[in-house]
Design a protein around this motif. Structure first.
Motif, PDB file in Angstrom:
ATOM      1  N   ALA A  12       0.860  -1.180   0.000  1.00 23.92           N
ATOM      2  CA  ALA A  12       0.000   0.000   0.000  1.00 23.92           C
ATOM      3  C   ALA A  12       0.899   1.233   0.000  1.00 23.92           C
ATOM      4  CB  ALA A  12      -0.905   0.004   1.227  1.00 23.92           C
ATOM      5  N   THR A  13       0.886   1.953  -1.100  1.00 26.53           N
ATOM      6  CA  THR A  13       1.747   3.139  -1.174  1.00 26.53           C
ATOM      7  C   THR A  13       1.183   4.292  -0.360  1.00 26.53           C
ATOM      8  OG1 THR A  13       0.670   3.795  -3.234  1.00 26.53           O
ATOM      9  CG2 THR A  13       2.723   2.537  -3.409  1.00 26.53           C
ATOM     10  N   GLN A  14      -0.126   4.321  -0.174  1.00 20.85           N
ATOM     11  CA  GLN A  14      -0.766   5.337   0.663  1.00 20.85           C
ATOM     12  C   GLN A  14      -1.284   4.664   1.921  1.00 20.85           C
ATOM     13  OE1 GLN A  14      -0.879   8.677  -0.193  1.00 20.85           O
ATOM     14  NE2 GLN A  14       0.424   8.036  -1.893  1.00 20.85           N
ATOM     15  N   ASN A  21       6.637   2.622   7.135  1.00 16.63           N
ATOM     16  CA  ASN A  21       7.651   1.589   7.388  1.00 16.63           C
ATOM     17  C   ASN A  21       7.099   0.322   8.042  1.00 16.63           C
ATOM     18  OD1 ASN A  21       9.689   3.320   6.351  1.00 16.63           O
ATOM     19  ND2 ASN A  21       9.730   4.369   8.322  1.00 16.63           N
ATOM     20  N   LEU A  22       5.797   0.103   7.978  1.00 15.12           N
ATOM     21  CA  LEU A  22       5.212  -1.141   8.470  1.00 15.12           C
ATOM     22  C   LEU A  22       4.947  -2.060   7.294  1.00 15.12           C
ATOM     23  CD1 LEU A  22       2.495  -0.369  11.168  1.00 15.12           C
ATOM     24  CD2 LEU A  22       4.609  -1.647  11.446  1.00 15.12           C
ATOM     25  N   LYS A  23       5.484  -3.268   7.364  1.00 19.55           N
ATOM     26  CA  LYS A  23       5.222  -4.274   6.343  1.00 19.55           C
ATOM     27  C   LYS A  23       3.888  -4.928   6.673  1.00 19.55           C
ATOM     28  CE  LYS A  23       7.836  -7.993   6.320  1.00 19.55           C
ATOM     29  NZ  LYS A  23       8.912  -8.972   6.093  1.00 19.55           N
TER      30      LYS A  23
END
Length: 102
Positions: A12-14, A21-23
């Motif tokens: 999710a780019t937004q 920085n959360l995967k």
């Protein structure tokens, strides 16, 4: 908490503030017989789990408390990568019977 297997990733780019920085990973809940045990969920990961690994996931308010300095809209968080586990045969069978009665 529950035991599960990482089956994929979510990009999710937004994202909401605080989620930088959360995967995000897709987790398939599993029982201790390695069978699927529910609908897959998306969980945040800060410890570096990867596809195919078995994990421990915390859900709800406890998942959010891991972020002491800010409020983050997280419902599920990976809190451990499982190396191995041992379940007594009798306990495993009783848990299985209890769940099938529900």
């Amino acid at each position: 908490m529950f035991y599960g297997k990482v089956i994929g990733s979510v990009w999710a780019t937004q994202k909401e503030a605080g989620m930088d920085n959360l995967k995000l990973l897709v987790i398939q809940p599993m029982d201790f017989k390695e069978s699927e045990a529910g609908t897959p969920i998306i969980a945040a990961d800060r410890i570096g789990a990867g596809v195919g690994e078995r994990v421990i996931v915390s859900r709800g308010s406890p998942a959010r408390t891991l972020f002491t300095d800010k409020m983050v809209p997280i419902d599920a968080m990976i809190v451990g990568i499982v190396d191995s586990f041992e379940v007594a045969k009798e306990a495993e069978e009783e848990a299985w019977k209890s769940r099938s009665r529900e």
